[in-house]
Design an enzyme around this catalytic site. Structure first.
Site, PDB file in Angstrom:
ATOM      1  N   HIS A  81       8.713   4.378   7.336  1.00 53.10           N
ATOM      2  CA  HIS A  81       9.834   5.139   6.281  1.00 53.10           C
ATOM      3  C   HIS A  81      11.329   5.620   7.285  1.00 53.10           C
ATOM      4  O   HIS A  81      10.711   6.991   7.389  1.00 53.10           O
ATOM      5  CB  HIS A  81      10.002   5.188   5.264  1.00 53.10           C
ATOM      6  CG  HIS A  81       8.895   4.642   4.546  1.00 53.10           C
ATOM      7  ND1 HIS A  81       8.557   4.287   2.995  1.00 53.10           N
ATOM      8  CD2 HIS A  81       8.310   3.616   5.185  1.00 53.10           C
ATOM      9  CE1 HIS A  81       8.211   3.305   2.692  1.00 53.10           C
ATOM     10  NE2 HIS A  81       8.130   3.168   3.607  1.00 53.10           N
ATOM     11  N   HIS A  94      -5.000   3.521   3.384  1.00 48.93           N
ATOM     12  CA  HIS A  94      -3.514   3.716   4.036  1.00 48.93           C
ATOM     13  C   HIS A  94      -3.778   2.479   5.036  1.00 48.93           C
ATOM     14  O   HIS A  94      -2.549   2.143   5.273  1.00 48.93           O
ATOM     15  CB  HIS A  94      -3.448   4.739   4.082  1.00 48.93           C
ATOM     16  CG  HIS A  94      -1.557   5.209   4.054  1.00 48.93           C
ATOM     17  ND1 HIS A  94      -0.799   4.639   3.242  1.00 48.93           N
ATOM     18  CD2 HIS A  94      -0.668   5.386   5.410  1.00 48.93           C
ATOM     19  CE1 HIS A  94       0.382   4.314   3.078  1.00 48.93           C
ATOM     20  NE2 HIS A  94       0.654   5.468   5.082  1.00 48.93           N
ATOM     21  N   TYR A 103       4.254  12.620  -5.705  1.00 50.43           N
ATOM     22  CA  TYR A 103       3.499  12.770  -5.197  1.00 50.43           C
ATOM     23  C   TYR A 103       2.998  13.487  -3.356  1.00 50.43           C
ATOM     24  O   TYR A 103       2.735  14.827  -3.137  1.00 50.43           O
ATOM     25  CB  TYR A 103       2.038  11.883  -4.076  1.00 50.43           C
ATOM     26  CG  TYR A 103       2.714  11.160  -3.409  1.00 50.43           C
ATOM     27  CD1 TYR A 103       2.272  11.272  -2.417  1.00 50.43           C
ATOM     28  CD2 TYR A 103       2.611   9.423  -3.407  1.00 50.43           C
ATOM     29  CE1 TYR A 103       2.774  10.637  -0.686  1.00 50.43           C
ATOM     30  CE2 TYR A 103       3.393   8.475  -2.409  1.00 50.43           C
ATOM     31  CZ  TYR A 103       3.135   9.141  -1.424  1.00 50.43           C
ATOM     32  OH  TYR A 103       3.643   8.329  -0.649  1.00 50.43           O
ATOM     33  N   GLU A 104       4.708  13.653  -2.778  1.00 49.96           N
ATOM     34  CA  GLU A 104       5.092  14.665  -1.756  1.00 49.96           C
ATOM     35  C   GLU A 104       5.279  16.181  -2.644  1.00 49.96           C
ATOM     36  O   GLU A 104       5.536  17.340  -1.448  1.00 49.96           O
ATOM     37  CB  GLU A 104       5.369  13.996  -1.003  1.00 49.96           C
ATOM     38  CG  GLU A 104       5.744  12.835   0.022  1.00 49.96           C
ATOM     39  CD  GLU A 104       6.544  12.265   0.522  1.00 49.96           C
ATOM     40  OE1 GLU A 104       6.636  12.699   1.852  1.00 49.96           O
ATOM     41  OE2 GLU A 104       8.141  12.106  -0.133  1.00 49.96           O
ATOM     42  N   ASN A 160      -3.322  -4.316  -1.382  1.00 50.74           N
ATOM     43  CA  ASN A 160      -4.548  -3.870  -1.337  1.00 50.74           C
ATOM     44  C   ASN A 160      -5.312  -4.538  -2.897  1.00 50.74           C
ATOM     45  O   ASN A 160      -4.703  -4.688  -4.040  1.00 50.74           O
ATOM     46  CB  ASN A 160      -5.380  -2.701  -1.039  1.00 50.74           C
ATOM     47  CG  ASN A 160      -4.327  -1.644  -2.170  1.00 50.74           C
ATOM     48  OD1 ASN A 160      -3.126  -1.752  -1.850  1.00 50.74           O
ATOM     49  ND2 ASN A 160      -5.400  -1.458  -3.164  1.00 50.74           N
ATOM     50  N   HIS A 216       8.921  10.657  -2.519  1.00 52.94           N
ATOM     51  CA  HIS A 216       7.385  10.473  -3.849  1.00 52.94           C
ATOM     52  C   HIS A 216       7.361  11.773  -4.367  1.00 52.94           C
ATOM     53  O   HIS A 216       7.515  12.345  -3.776  1.00 52.94           O
ATOM     54  CB  HIS A 216       5.925   8.862  -2.897  1.00 52.94           C
ATOM     55  CG  HIS A 216       6.533   8.078  -1.725  1.00 52.94           C
ATOM     56  ND1 HIS A 216       7.180   8.031  -0.903  1.00 52.94           N
ATOM     57  CD2 HIS A 216       6.500   7.410  -2.692  1.00 52.94           C
ATOM     58  CE1 HIS A 216       7.289   6.984  -0.872  1.00 52.94           C
ATOM     59  NE2 HIS A 216       6.361   6.142  -1.970  1.00 52.94           N
ATOM     60  N   MET A 219       2.790   3.934  -6.618  1.00 52.42           N
ATOM     61  CA  MET A 219       2.815   5.696  -6.960  1.00 52.42           C
ATOM     62  C   MET A 219       4.085   5.610  -7.088  1.00 52.42           C
ATOM     63  O   MET A 219       4.929   6.861  -6.173  1.00 52.42           O
ATOM     64  CB  MET A 219       2.152   6.412  -5.284  1.00 52.42           C
ATOM     65  CG  MET A 219       0.659   6.205  -5.704  1.00 52.42           C
ATOM     66  SD  MET A 219      -0.151   7.153  -4.291  1.00 52.42           S
ATOM     67  CE  MET A 219      -1.670   6.491  -4.583  1.00 52.42           C
ATOM     68  N   SER A 220       5.200   4.758  -7.167  1.00 48.34           N
ATOM     69  CA  SER A 220       6.761   4.854  -7.436  1.00 48.34           C
ATOM     70  C   SER A 220       7.660   4.045  -8.173  1.00 48.34           C
ATOM     71  O   SER A 220       7.052   3.956  -9.199  1.00 48.34           O
ATOM     72  CB  SER A 220       7.355   4.087  -5.490  1.00 48.34           C
ATOM     73  OG  SER A 220       7.028   3.329  -5.793  1.00 48.34           O
ATOM     74  N   SER A 231       7.062  -0.037   1.397  1.00 48.29           N
ATOM     75  CA  SER A 231       6.307  -0.396   2.637  1.00 48.29           C
ATOM     76  C   SER A 231       6.261  -2.254   1.844  1.00 48.29           C
ATOM     77  O   SER A 231       6.113  -2.736   0.713  1.00 48.29           O
ATOM     78  CB  SER A 231       4.646   0.234   2.522  1.00 48.29           C
ATOM     79  OG  SER A 231       4.696   1.104   2.780  1.00 48.29           O
ATOM     80  N   ALA A 241       4.799  -0.960  -2.396  1.00 50.56           N
ATOM     81  CA  ALA A 241       3.952  -1.693  -2.309  1.00 50.56           C
ATOM     82  C   ALA A 241       2.752  -0.974  -3.024  1.00 50.56           C
ATOM     83  O   ALA A 241       2.887   0.270  -3.537  1.00 50.56           O
ATOM     84  CB  ALA A 241       2.595  -0.466  -0.774  1.00 50.56           C
TER      85      ALA A 241
HETATM   86  N1  HPA Z   1      -3.096   2.406  -6.089  1.00 47.24           N
HETATM   87  C1  HPA Z   1      -2.146   3.505  -5.919  1.00 47.24           C
HETATM   88  N2  HPA Z   1      -0.827   2.641  -4.930  1.00 47.24           N
HETATM   89  C2  HPA Z   1      -1.293   2.282  -3.687  1.00 47.24           C
HETATM   90  C3  HPA Z   1      -2.212   1.358  -3.597  1.00 47.24           C
HETATM   91  C4  HPA Z   1      -3.885   1.658  -4.424  1.00 47.24           C
HETATM   92  O1  HPA Z   1      -4.167   0.899  -5.054  1.00 47.24           O
HETATM   93  N3  HPA Z   1      -1.619   0.423  -3.003  1.00 47.24           N
HETATM   94  C5  HPA Z   1      -1.014   1.042  -2.967  1.00 47.24           C
HETATM   95  N4  HPA Z   1       0.064   1.663  -3.088  1.00 47.24           N
END
Ligand code: HPA
Length: 283
Positions: A60, A245, A84-85, A233, A82, A209-210, A29, A112
């Site tokens: 994506h 998100h 988490y998927e 963020n 990912h 997370m990646s 991202s 991201a």
């Molecule tokens: N935390 C974890 N993963 C993320 C975040 C976050 O604040 N922002 C984008 N991916």
């Protein structure tokens, strides 16, 4: 079921294109727009590549692209699996092993991330100097891989020469680059404010997370690795508003032109430097 070998996917790539890039970019991202600036030679949906993962995040597409970025031949990966998927680590990192077998030498991972460092602002870009793996798993756990080391040294995951090219790219594209430590969690929930405070004390500058599984596997395969975060963020507790998100995607979209310029400038330097390197070799 017999596991699909990365060599099978690499052989397919050899058939799909005559191009033999040495650089691959994984577009997370905030960096998807790089595709729009690429001269595309061939797009291959992951579904056509043995062992490549199904891809789930919006925006994506799940494609491997052969093309040129700022004149440099590259492979772009749009979309990643990912952890988490629910995918196994073998699946999350399969594409990296396939790229290594294909002959990719240098890998730029992008993502991201939430800003943990209080100086960071949404829209900043950070070059990874190092990482902290708090995903709870190591992607090298399991059977040994023939021809690859079991115990991989991670003293310098992120390559100093590639990082220097990123800094140069930042100067050329007039984009200020932060530098820092990326802490990886499994997700998919965002962190609690207490976790973010703890991560700051551990030395993290950003959380995401990646990237870390891919970086570890790439190092096992002997690739040179660099990674770039788009700080989408402020991490939990650092901003008055809750995380979402939607905020991550909105920032990624706002800075997409800058992200694409940065990658193009990086690819340009990479092409020039590799050329110098190969000329030296020939001399
Ligand atoms: N935390 C974890 N993963 C993320 C975040 C976050 O604040 N922002 C984008 N991916």
């Amino acid at each position: 079921m017999k596991a699909i070998r990365p060599q099978t996917a690499a052989a397919q790539l050899n058939q799909f294109s005559r191009s033999r890039p040495t650089l691959a970019l994984v577009l997370g991202s905030g960096f998807q727009h790089a595709l729009a600036t690429m001269v595309i030679e061939r797009r291959i949906p992951y579904a056509k590549l043995a062992g490549f993962p199904p891809v789930g995040v919006r925006g994506h597409t799940g494609e491997l692209i052969f093309g040129q970025l700022a004149g440099t031949p590259v492979i772009g990966l749009s979309g990643r699996a990912h952890f988490y998927e629910g995918h196994a680590m073998d699946c999350v990192t399969f594409a990296i092993r396939a790229l290594a077998e294909f002959g990719i030498r240098d890998l730029l991972l992008t993502n991201a991330a939430g800003g943990v460092n209080r100086r960071f602002r949404p829209g900043d870009f950070m070059v990874l100097s190092d990482h902290i793996n708090l995903m709870g798993v190591n992607p090298l756990r399991g059977a040994t891989v023939a021809g690859r080391p079991r115990f991989v040294d991670l003293t310098q995951v992120y390559d100093s020469q590639l990082n220097a090219m990123l800094r140069e790219a930042g100067r050329a594209a007039k984009i200020k680059l932060r530098r820092g430590v990326y802490l990886a969690v499994s997700g998919p929930s965002y962190e609690t404010p207490a976790e973010v405070r703890a991560f700051a004390r551990l030395g993290a500058d950003a959380v995401g997370m990646s990237t870390v599984p891919e970086a570890i596997v790439a190092r096992q395969c002997g690739m040179r690795v660099a990674a770039l975060s788009c700080i989408t963020n402020l991490a939990a507790g650092l901003s008055p508003t809750p995380l979402s998100h939607a905020e991550v995607l909105a920032t990624a979209e706002r800075v997409q032109a800058a992200g694409a310029n940065l990658l193009a400038a990086f690819a340009k330097y990479h092409g020039q430097t590799s050329l110098e390197g190969s000329n030296k070799h020939e001399a």
